[in-house]
Enzyme design. Structure first.
Site, PDB file in Angstrom:
ATOM      1  N   HIS A   9       0.843  -1.214  -0.060  1.00 28.96           N
ATOM      2  CA  HIS A   9       0.051   0.083   0.083  1.00 28.96           C
ATOM      3  C   HIS A   9       0.889   1.407   0.124  1.00 28.96           C
ATOM      4  CE1 HIS A   9       0.907   0.885   4.182  1.00 28.96           C
ATOM      5  NE2 HIS A   9       0.838  -0.464   4.509  1.00 28.96           N
ATOM      6  N   ASN A  15       3.484   5.390   8.990  1.00 35.30           N
ATOM      7  CA  ASN A  15       4.575   5.294   8.102  1.00 35.30           C
ATOM      8  C   ASN A  15       5.929   6.164   8.440  1.00 35.30           C
ATOM      9  OD1 ASN A  15       3.261   3.758   5.182  1.00 35.30           O
ATOM     10  ND2 ASN A  15       4.130   2.658   6.944  1.00 35.30           N
ATOM     11  N   GLU A  82      -2.612  -6.830   7.441  1.00 33.25           N
ATOM     12  CA  GLU A  82      -0.966  -6.893   8.085  1.00 33.25           C
ATOM     13  C   GLU A  82      -0.920  -7.385   9.339  1.00 33.25           C
ATOM     14  OE1 GLU A  82       2.182  -6.776   8.020  1.00 33.25           O
ATOM     15  OE2 GLU A  82       2.898  -4.760   7.794  1.00 33.25           O
TER      16      GLU A  82
END
Length: 203
Positions: A9, A15, A82
């Site tokens: 993604h 992040n 995830e």
């Protein structure tokens, strides 16, 4: 021949902040959407027959942007989500090292042996990920399949496909919106491309 395009993604706020996302539902940043759009433009030149995605928003939104360019619907599969990081989710790497130093040391040095409090073990992530991949391939034999998932999950899938031990987790890199290509030939799977981010060269 069956061909897989396995994609991570786009960028999220967590992040950037180096926070453990795991099963938390974090949206793409503007840059993440730009990355996904550039990937979607690139994918216009590839023949894609079907698209599958993790059910988490960051992966699903990335997949939908590609789907719009290819005029394809996105099929969501929970098993592609995830790895669950349990008590670490939402914490920065710095905080994890501070509060869970012993567990973090194992995670960084022997990830296949890590037992993160409240989280999944790496082998469990790999098992569900590979199960999903095998079911997708079975339904779409000799097709070009695009799959959008997450960094750790993709790494475990790639290691499984290549018959490599999970201890090699950190020997594979997966950047945001990277593309991995696997071709299933008569003699088995072949890794054609790994962590390809050529579409991001100008941003």
């Amino acid at each position: 021949m069956t061909r897989l395009y396995i994609i991570r993604h786009g960028q999220t706020k967590w992040n950037i902040e180096s926070r453990a996302q795991g099963s938390k539902n974090i949206e793409l940043t503007k840059k993440g959407r730009d990355q996904a759009n550039l990937l979607a433009e690139r994918m216009k030149k590839y023949k894609i027959d079907c698209i599958y995605s993790s059910d988490l928003d960051r992966a699903h939104e990335t997949a939908v942007m590609i789907g719009k360019k290819k005029n394809l619907q996105v099929n969501t599969i929970n098993e592609l989500r995830e790895m669950c990081f349990g008590e670490w989710e939402g914490l920065t790497n710095e905080k994890i090292i501070e509060d869970y130093k012993e567990h973090y040391t194992v995670w960084r040095n022997k990830p296949h042996e890590a037992d993160i409090p409240g989280g999944e073990k790496l082998l469990a992530v790999q098992k569900r990920g590979l199960k999903a991949i095998h079911e997708i391939i079975k339904k779409n034999k000799n097709k070009n399949i695009l799959i959008v998932s997450h960094g750790i999950t993709i790494k475990t899938i790639l290691l499984g496909i290549m018959d490599m031990d999970l201890s090699n987790l950190y020997k594979i890199r997966q950047d945001n919106t990277c593309m991995n290509i696997i071709e299933y030939k008569d003699y088995g799977p072949v890794l054609v491309s790994l962590n390809d981010t050529a579409h991001l060269e100008n941003i």
